[in-house]
Design an enzyme around this catalytic site. Structure first.
Site, short mmCIF file in Angstrom:
data_model
loop_
_atom_site.label_atom_id
_atom_site.label_comp_id
_atom_site.label_asym_id
_atom_site.label_seq_id
_atom_site.Cartn_x
_atom_site.Cartn_y
_atom_site.Cartn_z
N THR A 297 -47.24 -26.24 18.63
CA THR A 297 -46.56 -25.74 19.84
C THR A 297 -47.60 -25.39 20.90
O THR A 297 -48.73 -25.04 20.57
CB THR A 297 -45.75 -24.49 19.43
OG1 THR A 297 -44.64 -24.91 18.68
CG2 THR A 297 -45.30 -23.68 20.62
N ARG B 100 -31.43 -27.68 14.45
CA ARG B 100 -32.29 -26.50 14.27
C ARG B 100 -33.06 -26.16 15.55
O ARG B 100 -33.60 -27.03 16.23
CB ARG B 100 -33.27 -26.78 13.13
CG ARG B 100 -34.25 -25.65 12.83
CD ARG B 100 -35.57 -25.81 13.55
NE ARG B 100 -36.52 -24.77 13.13
CZ ARG B 100 -37.64 -24.47 13.79
NH1 ARG B 100 -37.95 -25.12 14.88
NH2 ARG B 100 -38.44 -23.54 13.35
N VAL B 101 -33.08 -24.88 15.89
CA VAL B 101 -33.89 -24.38 17.01
C VAL B 101 -34.75 -23.24 16.48
O VAL B 101 -34.27 -22.40 15.73
CB VAL B 101 -32.98 -23.87 18.15
CG1 VAL B 101 -33.82 -23.29 19.28
CG2 VAL B 101 -32.09 -25.00 18.68
N GLY B 102 -36.02 -23.24 16.87
CA GLY B 102 -36.94 -22.20 16.39
C GLY B 102 -37.05 -21.03 17.36
O GLY B 102 -36.17 -20.78 18.18
N ASP B 103 -38.17 -20.35 17.28
CA ASP B 103 -38.37 -19.13 18.06
C ASP B 103 -38.72 -19.37 19.52
O ASP B 103 -38.49 -18.50 20.37
CB ASP B 103 -39.52 -18.31 17.43
CG ASP B 103 -40.82 -19.11 17.39
OD1 ASP B 103 -40.77 -20.30 17.00
OD2 ASP B 103 -41.88 -18.56 17.75
N THR C 154 -46.63 -19.03 18.27
CA THR C 154 -46.54 -20.31 17.55
C THR C 154 -46.52 -20.01 16.06
O THR C 154 -47.24 -19.11 15.61
CB THR C 154 -47.70 -21.25 17.89
OG1 THR C 154 -47.63 -22.39 17.02
CG2 THR C 154 -49.06 -20.59 17.70
N GLY C 155 -45.70 -20.71 15.32
CA GLY C 155 -45.66 -20.45 13.88
C GLY C 155 -44.32 -20.82 13.29
O GLY C 155 -43.55 -21.58 13.89
N GLY D 110 -40.96 -20.62 13.01
CA GLY D 110 -40.04 -20.04 13.97
C GLY D 110 -38.96 -19.15 13.38
O GLY D 110 -38.59 -18.13 13.98
N1 ASP Z 1 -42.63 -22.02 16.43
C1 ASP Z 1 -42.24 -23.39 16.49
C2 ASP Z 1 -40.86 -23.54 15.91
O1 ASP Z 1 -40.58 -22.92 14.90
C3 ASP Z 1 -43.16 -24.29 15.77
C4 ASP Z 1 -44.58 -24.20 16.25
O2 ASP Z 1 -45.07 -23.12 16.55
O3 ASP Z 1 -45.23 -25.26 16.35
O4 ASP Z 1 -40.10 -24.32 16.44
#
Ligand code: ASP
Length: 367
Positions: free
Chosen positions: A230, A258-261, A282-283, A285
């Protein structure tokens, strides 16, 4: 593995020339470094990023890409431009760079699509804009900004978000614009591991390469790489305004919309001048949402914590739930901080008082 500790994070700040002492205090009083009038920090994702798995060409390619993004954002700030314009400029550059998991180079869903999420937040009034599941808007961060500035809403998804982005004149591209061989091969590998069907190559994608990607090709993934990719930026401008922006393709082989953080305001992205903070994460999510990482960092800073202490406490909290990752934090004095629980995070910073610095590995010393 937990690589992040409060002490180590402070060292990263110092190593990057970010005017942070071991106690997490600005070094200004001790060194008489002028206070920055503007400041920018960026990340290009955290994860299992280890020296011995990166080729020299890959290491160099990432550092150069980070430097270019810093240059794009700092050009805006040095000219007296806004924190919002700066974070957007830095993020758009990384969205266009296939090295990062955002825009072109994004990971694929299990169905073989690139579905892009992004968010932006203006610290001065806590206005925010977010999008999820975009497939044809070249710069998802521009779409998030348009949601914030040109719509009465905060968060748009899927087809509706795309229609809105197009109606605002934002550049539309065919979905294959985002295709990269590297990410496609990553998807195939993940689906095989999970015993899931492998979709047909997307329409418009180039034919599979006759010769596998060479190890010294910067676009080739190190084997067994686990990283997120990210991109994000946080900035303080010369008018004292804070802003944050984050953009991602999400996680490889994601399913069911799916949607992350990243586009969840308060999870992966947050900025508040009142609290003196801007955050991009980033991480993993799911865990960053559950820990409301970005918002909680700002709450901790409003209560007096340094960006470093607040950031590390929150990435540790996400880790306690099971999620790895990292954050970049900007405070109202223009001091950037980095906290992570992974072996690496592509990152960098620059300000009116300090030249551009980039780093990759958690334990990285002076470049
Ligand atoms: N945080 C992002 C997600 O979960 C992934 C990432 O940090 O690359 O969508």
């Amino acid at each position: 593995m937990t690589c992040g500790t409060r002490g180590r994070g402070a060292v990263i700040g110092a190593v990057l020339g970010l005017a942070v002492t071991a106690a997490g205090l600005p070094a200004l009083a001790q060194t008489e470094t002028p206070a920055p009038t503007w400041s920018l920090a960026i990340h290009g994702g955290a994860g299992t990023i280890e020296r011995d798995r990166m080729t020299p060409a890959q290491d160099t390619a990432y550092r150069e890409a980070l430097e270019k993004a810093l240059a794009a954002g700092s050009a805006v700030l040095a000219a007296g431009g806004s924190a919002l314009d700066a974070v957007q400029a830095a993020v758009e550059l990384m969205e266009d760079d296939p090295l990062f998991n955002a825009g072109r180079g994004a990971v694929f869903t299990a169905a073989g699509r690139n579905e892009l999420d992004a968010a932006v937040m203006d610290g001065t009034n806590r206005a925010a804009g977010a999008v999820a599941g975009l497939t044809t808007t070249r710069h998802p961060i521009a779409a998030a900004r348009a949601v914030m500035e040109k719509s009465p809403h905060v968060f748009l998804i899927g087809e509706g978000a795309e229609t809105f982005a197009a109606s605002q004149g934002l550049e539309q591209v065919p979905p294959s614009f985002f295709f990269t061989e590297r990410r496609w091969q990553g998807l195939v590998q993940t689906l095989r591991q999970r015993g899931l069907p492998i979709p047909a190559r997307p329409e418009g994608a180039p034919p599979p390469p006759a010769v596998p990607m060479a190890d010294n090709d910067p676009s080739a993934p190190p084997l067994n790489e686990r990283k997120f990719g990210t991109v994000g930026a946080v900035a303080l401008d010369s008018h004292g305004r804070l802003a944050a922006a984050t953009s991602t393709g999400g996680t490889s082989a994601k399913q069911w919309g799916r949607v992350g953080d990243v586009p969840v305001i308060g999870a992966g992205t947050y900025a508040s001048n009142a609290e003196g903070c801007a955050v991009s994460a980033t991480g993993d999510g799911e865990f960053y949402i559950r820990a409301s990482v970005a918002r909680d960092i700002c709450a901790r800073m409003a209560a007096g914590a340094t960006g470093q202490a607040a950031g590390q406490a929150e990435v540790d909290d996400a880790l306690s739930l099971g999620g790895y990752g990292g954050v970049i934090v900007m405070d109202r004095a223009g001091i950037p901080d980095f906290a992570l629980t992974t072996s690496g995070m592509y990152r960098g910073a620059v300000s009116s008082a300090a030249p551009a610095r980039v780093a990759i590995y958690a334990d990285e010393e002076e470049q």
